[in-house]
Scaffold this motif. Structure first.
Motif, PDB file in Angstrom:
ATOM      1  N   TRP A  50     -63.054  19.895  -5.780  1.00 38.65           N
ATOM      2  CA  TRP A  50     -61.662  20.605  -5.281  1.00 38.65           C
ATOM      3  C   TRP A  50     -61.740  21.779  -5.597  1.00 38.65           C
ATOM      4  CZ3 TRP A  50     -58.463  18.293  -1.687  1.00 38.65           C
ATOM      5  CH2 TRP A  50     -58.647  16.858  -1.596  1.00 38.65           C
ATOM      6  N   ALA A  62     -60.992  20.855  -9.479  1.00 35.42           N
ATOM      7  CA  ALA A  62     -61.041  19.339 -10.223  1.00 35.42           C
ATOM      8  C   ALA A  62     -62.566  18.989  -9.609  1.00 35.42           C
ATOM      9  CB  ALA A  62     -60.038  18.576  -9.444  1.00 35.42           C
ATOM     10  N   GLU A  63     -63.116  18.074 -10.296  1.00 34.10           N
ATOM     11  CA  GLU A  63     -64.271  17.686  -9.932  1.00 34.10           C
ATOM     12  C   GLU A  63     -64.614  16.214 -10.422  1.00 34.10           C
ATOM     13  OE1 GLU A  63     -69.207  18.980 -10.957  1.00 34.10           O
ATOM     14  OE2 GLU A  63     -67.448  20.018 -11.872  1.00 34.10           O
ATOM     15  N   LEU A  73     -65.058  13.093 -14.981  1.00 31.48           N
ATOM     16  CA  LEU A  73     -64.062  13.528 -14.294  1.00 31.48           C
ATOM     17  C   LEU A  73     -63.619  14.828 -14.663  1.00 31.48           C
ATOM     18  CD1 LEU A  73     -63.842  10.307 -13.664  1.00 31.48           C
ATOM     19  CD2 LEU A  73     -61.527  10.727 -12.838  1.00 31.48           C
ATOM     20  N   HIS A  74     -63.310  15.904 -14.122  1.00 32.79           N
ATOM     21  CA  HIS A  74     -62.879  17.123 -14.936  1.00 32.79           C
ATOM     22  C   HIS A  74     -61.931  17.826 -14.124  1.00 32.79           C
ATOM     23  CE1 HIS A  74     -63.073  21.063 -16.882  1.00 32.79           C
ATOM     24  NE2 HIS A  74     -63.177  21.614 -15.706  1.00 32.79           N
ATOM     25  N   VAL A  75     -60.692  18.333 -14.791  1.00 36.05           N
ATOM     26  CA  VAL A  75     -59.599  18.813 -14.086  1.00 36.05           C
ATOM     27  C   VAL A  75     -59.626  20.273 -14.484  1.00 36.05           C
ATOM     28  CG1 VAL A  75     -57.125  18.891 -13.640  1.00 36.05           C
ATOM     29  CG2 VAL A  75     -58.387  16.873 -13.574  1.00 36.05           C
ATOM     30  N   LEU A  85     -52.405  17.927 -12.028  1.00 36.59           N
ATOM     31  CA  LEU A  85     -53.548  17.167 -11.255  1.00 36.59           C
ATOM     32  C   LEU A  85     -54.035  16.030 -11.565  1.00 36.59           C
ATOM     33  CD1 LEU A  85     -55.811  20.379 -10.494  1.00 36.59           C
ATOM     34  CD2 LEU A  85     -53.729  19.513  -9.190  1.00 36.59           C
ATOM     35  N   GLN A  86     -54.237  15.032 -10.629  1.00 40.93           N
ATOM     36  CA  GLN A  86     -54.703  13.741 -11.167  1.00 40.93           C
ATOM     37  C   GLN A  86     -55.849  13.329 -10.041  1.00 40.93           C
ATOM     38  OE1 GLN A  86     -51.635  10.763 -11.345  1.00 40.93           O
ATOM     39  NE2 GLN A  86     -53.099   9.100 -11.152  1.00 40.93           N
ATOM     40  N   LEU A  87     -56.916  13.139 -10.465  1.00 41.77           N
ATOM     41  CA  LEU A  87     -58.026  12.616  -9.734  1.00 41.77           C
ATOM     42  C   LEU A  87     -58.149  11.039  -9.389  1.00 41.77           C
ATOM     43  CD1 LEU A  87     -61.113  15.013 -10.183  1.00 41.77           C
ATOM     44  CD2 LEU A  87     -59.918  14.607  -7.914  1.00 41.77           C
ATOM     45  N   LEU A  94     -57.005  13.877  -4.215  1.00 40.39           N
ATOM     46  CA  LEU A  94     -56.444  14.724  -5.482  1.00 40.39           C
ATOM     47  C   LEU A  94     -54.715  14.658  -5.427  1.00 40.39           C
ATOM     48  CD1 LEU A  94     -56.813  16.992  -7.541  1.00 40.39           C
ATOM     49  CD2 LEU A  94     -56.295  18.632  -5.781  1.00 40.39           C
TER      50      LEU A  94
END
Length: 271
Positions: A50, A62-63, A73-75, A85-87, A94
């Motif tokens: 993202w 985000a990734e 998961l990485h923000v 942010l929340q994935l 997102l």
């Protein structure tokens, strides 16, 4: 010809990724949460990225990196997205919590790995609470063609809002749209010139994608006319004033003569 054929073959092989130039418009109010949905499922060997902004060099916010042996998961740590942010690990969707005007803009999604590269973009608009429009009188002038009253409709928190004047029959008289979102406290104004002697009902309507507010008013509520006396009225007033003026003049003359006679008598008696 050969180039088109080659690109077609690349598409079949999954080298040329699917790309959409159209952005999905998403609207949300300040303080609310919004989810940008991918519409896909994250598979093994997929990478979900993202980005915020239109520049290709913008870093990911985000990734998701999914492998058979792990899920990462990485923000990102951008200040505007701090703790917001929340994935979703299953879809890559997102979610942005507690939105502000700083979160308005373009969000670009790229999903690659086990499939053809999938691209999608979202244009997010964060709206401040729409205020109720206020109508005020600006000026009242008298001309040969008749009196003209100028009103103005004022709106606060006007980001991406439209302000319109309507007559009593629902006819659009004028409108203006605010297309900037630099601040949660932007404003918008719209003038309207009317003839106050013609009593009519108007409405000022403020609306955006989230809400609509309307203010109804009558022309006499804000425009107080000052009628000029007719020639017949002036003539009648003059006819009434002339006898009164003559009577007052005669009374003054009589008082003066009486006063002089009294003074003459007093002088004679003194001699």
């Amino acid at each position: 010809m050969h180039l088109n054929t080659l690109c077609f073959l690349y598409l079949l092989l999954g080298v040329c990724g699917a790309r959409s130039d159209r952005s999905e418009l998403v609207s949300v109010s300040v303080g609310e949460s919004v989810t940008l949905r991918t519409g896909v499922s994250v598979r093994i060997n997929d990478r979900v990225l993202w980005r915020f902004g239109s520049d290709r060099a913008d870093p990911p916010i985000a990734e998701i990196l999914r492998r058979s042996y792990m899920l990462s998961l990485h923000v990102g740590a951008l200040e505007r997205f701090q703790d917001r942010l929340q994935l979703d690990q299953h879809s890559g969707s997102l979610t942005i919590h507690n939105c502000t005007s700083q979160h308005s803009g373009l969000y670009r999604l790229t999903v690659s790995g086990s499939r053809n590269t999938f691209n999608k973009s979202f244009s997010l608009r964060v709206y401040a609470p729409l205020s109720v429009p206020v109508v005020r009188s600006v000026s009242l002038s008298s001309r040969s063609a008749g009196q003209k009253c100028v009103l103005v409709c004022l709106l606060r928190n006007a980001s991406w809002a439209t302000l319109s004047f309507y007559s009593s029959g629902g006819v659009l008289l004028s409108s203006v749209t605010h297309t900037n979102n630099n601040s949660d406290h932007s404003s918008l104004s719209l003038p309207l010139q009317i003839q106050p002697q013609e009593e009519q009902t108007y409405s000022c309507v403020a609306n955006n994608s989230i809400s609509t507010h309307t203010t109804h008013f009558n022309s006499t509520d804000h425009c107080h006319t000052h009628t000029e006396p007719s020639p017949q009225y002036c003539l009648l007033l003059l006819l009434l004033l002339i006898p009164a003026a003559v009577a007052v003049t005669l009374l003054i003359v009589c008082v003066c003569r009486k006063h002089r006679r009294a003074e003459t008598r007093t002088a004679g008696e003194s001699v």
